[in-house]
Design a protein around this motif. Structure first.
Motif, PDB file in Angstrom:
ATOM      1  N   ASN A 160       0.834  -1.130  -0.028  1.00 29.57           N
ATOM      2  CA  ASN A 160      -0.005   0.068  -0.027  1.00 29.57           C
ATOM      3  C   ASN A 160       0.871   1.292  -0.059  1.00 29.57           C
ATOM      4  O   ASN A 160       1.716   1.473   0.975  1.00 29.57           O
ATOM      5  N   MET A 161       0.881   1.956  -1.065  1.00 28.88           N
ATOM      6  CA  MET A 161       1.890   2.997  -0.944  1.00 28.88           C
ATOM      7  C   MET A 161       1.451   4.274  -0.148  1.00 28.88           C
ATOM      8  O   MET A 161       2.341   5.165   0.239  1.00 28.88           O
ATOM      9  N   ASP A 162       0.372   4.111   0.266  1.00 31.11           N
ATOM     10  CA  ASP A 162       0.254   5.023   1.477  1.00 31.11           C
ATOM     11  C   ASP A 162       1.212   5.010   2.619  1.00 31.11           C
ATOM     12  O   ASP A 162       1.309   5.867   3.287  1.00 31.11           O
ATOM     13  N   PHE A 163       1.316   3.735   2.853  1.00 30.48           N
ATOM     14  CA  PHE A 163       2.527   3.473   3.823  1.00 30.48           C
ATOM     15  C   PHE A 163       3.812   4.113   3.728  1.00 30.48           C
ATOM     16  O   PHE A 163       4.318   4.952   4.419  1.00 30.48           O
ATOM     17  N   TYR A 164       4.510   3.867   2.512  1.00 31.76           N
ATOM     18  CA  TYR A 164       5.607   4.258   1.927  1.00 31.76           C
ATOM     19  C   TYR A 164       5.551   5.836   1.767  1.00 31.76           C
ATOM     20  O   TYR A 164       6.646   6.403   1.957  1.00 31.76           O
ATOM     21  N   ARG A 165       4.304   6.324   1.557  1.00 31.22           N
ATOM     22  CA  ARG A 165       4.325   7.787   1.654  1.00 31.22           C
ATOM     23  C   ARG A 165       4.116   8.583   2.865  1.00 31.22           C
ATOM     24  O   ARG A 165       3.767   9.770   3.009  1.00 31.22           O
ATOM     25  N   GLY A 166       3.877   7.885   3.763  1.00 33.00           N
ATOM     26  CA  GLY A 166       3.299   8.205   5.097  1.00 33.00           C
ATOM     27  C   GLY A 166       4.429   9.167   5.726  1.00 33.00           C
ATOM     28  O   GLY A 166       5.401   8.811   5.340  1.00 33.00           O
ATOM     29  N   GLU A 167       3.973   9.780   6.950  1.00 32.37           N
ATOM     30  CA  GLU A 167       5.005  10.770   7.490  1.00 32.37           C
ATOM     31  C   GLU A 167       5.928   9.716   8.322  1.00 32.37           C
ATOM     32  O   GLU A 167       7.251  10.253   7.882  1.00 32.37           O
ATOM     33  N   TYR A 195       7.560   6.651   7.626  1.00 30.57           N
ATOM     34  CA  TYR A 195       8.577   6.032   6.786  1.00 30.57           C
ATOM     35  C   TYR A 195       9.242   7.191   5.825  1.00 30.57           C
ATOM     36  O   TYR A 195      10.332   7.056   5.656  1.00 30.57           O
ATOM     37  N   SER A 196       8.414   8.307   5.406  1.00 33.70           N
ATOM     38  CA  SER A 196       9.224   9.288   4.885  1.00 33.70           C
ATOM     39  C   SER A 196      10.178   9.680   5.423  1.00 33.70           C
ATOM     40  O   SER A 196      11.222  10.158   5.011  1.00 33.70           O
ATOM     41  N   GLU A 239       4.846  -0.250  10.789  1.00 32.88           N
ATOM     42  CA  GLU A 239       3.375  -0.964  10.432  1.00 32.88           C
ATOM     43  C   GLU A 239       2.986  -2.050  11.507  1.00 32.88           C
ATOM     44  O   GLU A 239       3.940  -2.739  11.939  1.00 32.88           O
TER      45      GLU A 239
END
Length: 153
Positions: free
Chosen positions: A49-56, A58-59, A90
């Motif tokens: 889920n790219m929302d995880f990788y784009r989340g605060e 992880y970023s 996660e």
């Protein structure tokens, strides 16, 4: 660990901490890595889920890793970085290891037992015997998978 100490709010309380910090399998590696077991998924097969990788979380962690320079000076790879990031930030119940899909990335391989393929003698093992001590997938099963997940196989 420096990032985690400075940003504990990003650590998921149900993360894969036992898998990331197991010191029984490779105590020397864990000691050299300051408490990190060096366990990670060796498969380049990922559905995310790219929302995880784009989340605060992880970023910001990636920004800190970038600033450290390890990608350039120590050749940090994508598999450990993804695995550690997911393990820290996660909920481990959202991680699914596709152990029924065959994969080979020398020296590791995953050959699910199947009557539809002729697998070598060591079928079902993730690595040749000389690198068994580096295989952490049994630790994923032991520490992080639920009984329900195990019953699916």
């Amino acid at each position: 660990m420096e990032f985690v100490k400075k940003n504990p709010q990003y650590v998921n309380p149900n993360g894969a901490f036992k898998w990331l910090t197991d010191s029984i399998q490779n105590p020397d590696y864990t000691k050299k890595a300051n408490g990190y077991s060096t366990c990670h998924f060796w498969s380049n097969f990922e559905i995310a889920n790219m929302d995880f990788y784009r989340g605060e979380a992880y970023s910001k962690w990636m920004d800190a890793l970038e600033e450290d320079g390890g990608f350039y000076y120590e050749r940090w790879g994508d598999a450990p970085v993804h695995s550690v990031g997911v393990g820290l930030f996660e909920d481990k119940s959202k991680v699914h290891w596709f152990r029924d899909i065959g994969y080979h990335h020398s020296p590791y391989k995953s050959i699910p037992n199947s009557d539809k393929c002729s697998a070598p003698e060591d079928s079902g093992y993730f690595a040749p015997k000389d690198v068994y001590s580096l295989n952490c997938l049994s630790n994923w099963v032991k520490y992080e998978m639920t009984y329900k997940e195990l019953q699916q196989y």
